[in-house]
Design a protein around this motif. Sequence first.
Motif, PDB file in Angstrom:
ATOM      1  N   GLY A  53      42.697  38.537  37.761  1.00 37.53           N
ATOM      2  CA  GLY A  53      43.673  38.033  38.725  1.00 37.53           C
ATOM      3  C   GLY A  53      45.100  38.520  38.549  1.00 37.53           C
ATOM      4  N   PHE A  57      48.300  37.517  40.983  1.00 34.55           N
ATOM      5  CA  PHE A  57      49.255  36.611  40.337  1.00 34.55           C
ATOM      6  C   PHE A  57      50.669  37.194  40.380  1.00 34.55           C
ATOM      7  CE2 PHE A  57      45.643  34.983  37.425  1.00 34.55           C
ATOM      8  CZ  PHE A  57      45.278  34.029  38.365  1.00 34.55           C
ATOM      9  N   SER A  60      52.404  36.317  43.479  1.00 28.38           N
ATOM     10  CA  SER A  60      52.329  34.899  43.863  1.00 28.38           C
ATOM     11  C   SER A  60      53.665  34.322  44.313  1.00 28.38           C
ATOM     12  CB  SER A  60      51.761  34.065  42.713  1.00 28.38           C
ATOM     13  OG  SER A  60      52.613  34.125  41.576  1.00 28.38           O
ATOM     14  N   GLU A  80      40.168  31.966  38.073  1.00 33.79           N
ATOM     15  CA  GLU A  80      40.396  30.601  38.567  1.00 33.79           C
ATOM     16  C   GLU A  80      41.031  29.723  37.491  1.00 33.79           C
ATOM     17  OE1 GLU A  80      36.954  30.044  41.987  1.00 33.79           O
ATOM     18  OE2 GLU A  80      36.453  29.568  39.891  1.00 33.79           O
ATOM     19  N   ALA A  83      44.689  30.643  37.311  1.00 36.90           N
ATOM     20  CA  ALA A  83      45.421  30.110  38.465  1.00 36.90           C
ATOM     21  C   ALA A  83      45.704  28.619  38.287  1.00 36.90           C
ATOM     22  CB  ALA A  83      44.629  30.353  39.749  1.00 36.90           C
ATOM     23  N   LYS A  84      44.712  27.885  37.799  1.00 37.06           N
ATOM     24  CA  LYS A  84      44.882  26.448  37.563  1.00 37.06           C
ATOM     25  C   LYS A  84      45.919  26.198  36.465  1.00 37.06           C
ATOM     26  CE  LYS A  84      42.234  22.248  36.575  1.00 37.06           C
ATOM     27  NZ  LYS A  84      40.886  21.690  36.296  1.00 37.06           N
ATOM     28  N   ARG A  86      48.369  28.030  35.694  1.00 38.21           N
ATOM     29  CA  ARG A  86      49.714  28.393  36.163  1.00 38.21           C
ATOM     30  C   ARG A  86      50.134  27.609  37.414  1.00 38.21           C
ATOM     31  NH1 ARG A  86      49.225  35.033  35.348  1.00 38.21           N
ATOM     32  NH2 ARG A  86      48.570  34.918  33.146  1.00 38.21           N
ATOM     33  N   LEU A  88      49.015  27.665  40.471  1.00 39.44           N
ATOM     34  CA  LEU A  88      49.138  28.531  41.646  1.00 39.44           C
ATOM     35  C   LEU A  88      48.084  28.114  42.672  1.00 39.44           C
ATOM     36  CD1 LEU A  88      49.680  31.951  39.813  1.00 39.44           C
ATOM     37  CD2 LEU A  88      51.423  30.479  40.865  1.00 39.44           C
ATOM     38  N   ILE A  91      46.732  30.551  45.445  1.00 32.41           N
ATOM     39  CA  ILE A  91      45.950  31.714  45.030  1.00 32.41           C
ATOM     40  C   ILE A  91      44.518  31.266  44.756  1.00 32.41           C
ATOM     41  CG2 ILE A  91      45.715  33.594  43.379  1.00 32.41           C
ATOM     42  CD1 ILE A  91      48.296  33.749  45.012  1.00 32.41           C
ATOM     43  N   THR A  92      43.553  31.857  45.456  1.00 33.64           N
ATOM     44  CA  THR A  92      42.146  31.495  45.269  1.00 33.64           C
ATOM     45  C   THR A  92      41.315  32.753  45.022  1.00 33.64           C
ATOM     46  OG1 THR A  92      41.727  31.601  47.656  1.00 33.64           O
ATOM     47  CG2 THR A  92      42.338  29.455  46.741  1.00 33.64           C
TER      48      THR A  92
END
Length: 257
Positions: A53, A57, A60, A80, A83-84, A86, A88, A91-92
């Motif tokens: 990612g 990222f 983002s 994922e 992202a969690k 951070r 965010l 963002i998926t």
Amino acid sequence: MNPYSKAETQFSQNAENYRDSPIFAAGEELEWMKVIANTKGHEHLLDIGSGAGHTVFSFSDIISKGIGIDVTHKMIEVAEALAKERHLDHITFQQAGAEALPFSEASFDLVTCRFAAHHFPNLRASMSEISRVLKKGGKFLLVDHYAPENRAQDEFINHLNRLRDPSHVRESSLSEWKELFADNHLTKEDIHYWDLQIDYQDWIKRGRTPESVQKEIVSHLQAADPETKQLFQLQFDEHYQPTSLCLKAALLQGIKQ
């Protein structure tokens, strides 16, 4: 047979290394990409071959929505989790291949692909899909290492990369990229070229290359002619064992017509 099975095998066993590797986690080209993108903040971005990612990222803070796709479920899990971690939420990630993008036409303002295109089993189909999902005037930003126009040097570097990583399909030449962009209604601009410096032992470790294949790689590097050794900056220690090399890298932009 699943055309991405080699990639899934390669990257499933190694997702954490790609999460932590400076080549993927950092790199000046991420800032170059953001400057070229010149976003206003409302854009939707698709990152193809997103790995852990890092590319999506990096965007983002200058987009409203980002989706990363990758063929490897383990990579999606790693991305994922990051992202969690951070926070965010915009963002998926989802599992998908580049040659059959699960999105409607003109869905994205920006499509990025960084150090992934050489794994695509059907690059022509993938480029057609990238063009399809881009809005008119949208930007495709490609970062990848490329093959020389010289056929022998092209074969040398592609054979080397396939030995080290069986999921490597082909790094294309710049003339091939020019044709692919033109065929898919993308106005091609050459933004930047550089030498991607590779520490040999780190490169081999990250690829989880079997010892038997490592011997073949060493022989392949040692047998290179002087011009090829110079081009790829092949370096050896006092026992004539490889210590470093470079890949020829480019940042290309295509604007959808």
